[in-house]
Design an enzyme around this catalytic site. Structure first.
Site, PDB file in Angstrom:
ATOM      1  N   CYS A  25      -2.472   8.900   2.658  1.00  0.00           N
ATOM      2  CA  CYS A  25      -2.188   8.412   1.301  1.00  0.00           C
ATOM      3  C   CYS A  25      -3.299   8.701   0.306  1.00  0.00           C
ATOM      4  O   CYS A  25      -3.089   8.627  -0.905  1.00  0.00           O
ATOM      5  CB  CYS A  25      -1.863   6.919   1.324  1.00  0.00           C
ATOM      6  N   GLU A  59       0.860  -1.191   0.000  1.00  0.00           N
ATOM      7  CA  GLU A  59       0.000   0.000   0.000  1.00  0.00           C
ATOM      8  C   GLU A  59       0.888   1.230   0.000  1.00  0.00           C
ATOM      9  O   GLU A  59       1.597   1.495   0.974  1.00  0.00           O
ATOM     10  CB  GLU A  59      -0.923  -0.002   1.217  1.00  0.00           C
TER      11      GLU A  59
END
Length: 464
Positions: A269, A235
Site C-alpha cells: 500500500c 487502512e
C-alpha cells in the site's frame, strides 16, 4: 454441500488447500460467543496472563519460522527473502504487543481547581473497547494478522478475524499458535466467508471496533453501515510519491527506490509508484534506475534468489498489462519491462512521463510498475503529488535540509521519508493513510490504544 474457497499458489496456480466458508447462519453463534465473553467481566483475561500468552506465542512462532515462511509463500507468492523478513517482523510485532500491555494506563485528572471541585480526587483507567471485528488483506498475510489479532489480545478484546479469502492460512496458523500459547477458547475466532456474510457480521451492534485493511471502496462502504457507536480504523492504499532533487545521493537512492518499488511485485500500500525527478538529473536517474531494475530476478518465490514473484492472481496481471499498454498509447515512454512473463508474472516496468490522465498516474497500480516524471519546479511536482485523493506515505531525496523540510511540510501525507523509500515501516511507528487512504493510525501500540476506551472515576471525600 458447503461452499468452499480454494487457496492457490499464485506462481503456478496449483491448489494448496481447500477450506469451508461459513454461512450466514453461523454469524449469530460467532457473535454470541465473543459478546458473552466480553459482557461478563469474570471472563476477562488478566494483564499478566495476556503478557504470558503473547510471549509464549512469539517463542512458538520463532521455533516454527520456516514453516510460517513456507505457508506465507504458498498462499501469497511473496519471494522467500521478503517472506522471511515478514515472519521476523510478525514475531517482533507479537513481542511489541506483549510489551505495550505495561503501558495501558490512565492518568490523574486535577481537582480542587474550582470551589465546586474540592474534596475530590479523579483518575482515568483504560478498559477493553469490546468485541473487535478484524478484516484483513492478502499482501502480508501473517504480519497484518498480528497487527489486528495480537493487538486485540493485548487490549483484552475478543476478536473475530476475517482473513483475505486468498491468503487465510497464515492467520489460521497464528490462531493455532495463540491457542497453544494459552489463549482461552472463543477469544479468537477465524472466519472464512463471502463479502455479504462478512458485512452482516461487522455491522452487528455487538461489534465495538472494526479494523479493516483493504480497498477503499469496501472499507468506506463498511464504515457507512456500522452500528451507532462502533469505532473503526481503516487502512487503504496510496500512490506513494517521491521527490528527487538534483543533489540526491545516487549510490544510496537507486537501490533503495528499486526495493521500494518492486518489493512483493509492488503489491504494497506504500510501494514507490510515482517518482518526480528534477529535470537536471532525470536522464542520469532514468539510466541508473532502469539498469538496476533490469537486474531484478523474476521467478518462483520459493527460490531464495528471486527478487520479484508473482501477482496474487492472473486477473491482476491482465489489469497491470492493460494499464501499462494504455499509458504507452497515451504518450508514456517505456524504459524497461512492459510485458507479461507468464499468466502470473509481469516484468518489472519503468515508464517515463506518462500522462497525468493515465490510470498509472491516477490510481494505485499495486503491481511491478514505477512511473518517473521530470520536473522543472519542485512546487509543481508537489502539487501533482498531492493531486490524488489518496495520501499515505511520501518521500524526498536531497542533501539540503531546507529542501527536505519544505517538501515534508508541503507534501500531503501522514509520513514523509527523507532519503528513504516510501515503503519504510517498523511496527512501533504510527502507520496509516489520510483522506481517502484511511482513518486512524496503525502500528502495534497505536492500534492497542484504539482498542481501549477510557473510564473516569471521581472520589468525593471530606478527607481530601
Amino acid at each position: 454441500m458447503k461452499n468452499t474457497t480454494k487457496i492457490i499458489f499464485p506462481y503456478d496456480q496449483s491448489v494448496v488447500k481447500e477450506l469451508p466458508l461459513i454461512d450466514k447462519g453461523s454469524v449469530e453463534r460467532i457473535l454470541t460467543t465473543a459478546y458473552n465473553l466480553f459482557i461478563d467481566q469474570q471472563n476477562w483475561i488478566s494483564a499478566f496472563k495476556r503478557i504470558e500468552i503473547l510471549e509464549k506465542a512469539a517463542l512458538i512462532m520463532k521455533d516454527r519460522s520456516e514453516e510460517l515462511i513456507h505457508i506465507a509463500i504458498s498462499e501469497g507468492g511473496k519471494p522467500y527473502k521478503d517472506s522471511k523478513a515478514e515472519i521476523l517482523r510478525a514475531i517482533k510485532g507479537v513481542k511489541l504487543a506483549a510489551e505495550h500491555i505495561l503501558h495501558i494506563k490512565g492518568e490523574q485528572i486535577p481537582m480542587g481547581l474550582t470551589e465546586a471541585s474540592v474534596n475530590r480526587i479523579a483518575f482515568t483507567s483504560k478498559e477493553p473497547i469490546g468485541v473487535v471485528a478484524a478484516v484483513s488483506a492478502f499482501n502480508h498475510p501473517l504480519n497484518l494478522a498480528v497487527h489486528q489479532i495480537a493487538t486485540a489480545v493485548a487490549a483484552g478484546c475478543p476478536v473475530i478475524f476475517k482473513p483475505a479469502s486468498s491468503t487465510p492460512l497464515s492467520g489460521i496458523a497464528l490462531a493455532d499458535i495463540l491457542k497453544e500459547a494459552g489463549l482461552p477458547e472463543g477469544w479468537l475466532q477465524v472466519v472464512l466467508c463471502d463479502n455479504e456474510t462478512a458485512e452482516l457480521l461487522v455491522t452487528d451492534p455487538r461489534i465495538n471496533f472494526l479494523t479493516f485493511i483493504g480497498s477503499a471502496k469496501v472499507g468506506w462502504s463498511l464504515k457507512s453501515k456500522l452500528s451507532p457507536g462502533t469505532r473503526a480504523a481503516l487502512e487503504h492504499g496510496g500512490a506513494a510519491p517521491v521527490i528527487v532533487e538534483s543533489d540526491a545521493d545516487f549510490s544510496e537512492m537507486i537501490p533503495d527506490l528499486v526495493k521500494g518499488g518492486f518489493y512483493h511485485a509492488g503489491q504494497v500500500c506504500v510501494s514507490v509508484q510515482k517518482i518526480y525527478v528534477n529535470q537536471e538529473i532525470v536522464d542520469l536517474f532514468v539510466d541508473q534506475f532502469s539498469e538496476a531494475v533490469q537486474k531484478l530476478i523474476v521467478g518462483n518465490p520459493f527460490d531464495e534468489n528471486t527478487d520479484v514473484g508473482s501477482l496474487i492472481t492472473p486477473k491482476e496481471v491482465n489489469r497491470v498489462e492493460e494499464w501499462v499498454n494504455e499509458a504507452i498509447e497515451e504518450g508514456a515512454k517505456l524504459i524497461a519491462g512492459g510485458k507479461r512473463i507468464s499468466d502470473t508474472t509481469f516484468q518489472p516496468t519503468v515508464l517515463l512521463n506518462p500522462s497525468e490522465d493515465s490510470k498509472v498516474s491516477k490510481y494505485e497500480i499495486f503491481g511491478p510498475v514505477v512511473c518517473i516524471y521530470a520536473f522543472a519546479s519542485r512546487e509543481e511536482a508537489i502539487k501533482k503529488a498531492n493531486a490524488l485523493e489518496v495520501h499515505f506515505q511520501a518521500a524526498v531525496f536531497t542533501k539540503n535540509i531546507d529542501v527536505a523540510l519544505d517538501a515534508t511540510k508541503k507534501l500531503n501525507a501522514t509520513a514523509v521519508m527523507i532519503n528513504d523509500n516510501t515503503a519504510f515501516r517498523v511496527d512501533w511507528m504510527p502507520f496509516g493513510g489520510r483522506d481517502a487512504s484511511g482513518l486512524g493510525m496503525g502500528g502495534i501500540s497505536y492500534t492497542i490504544n484504539e482498542m481501549t476506551r477510557e473510564k473516569l472515576m471521581v472520589f468525593k471525600s471530606k478527607s481530601l
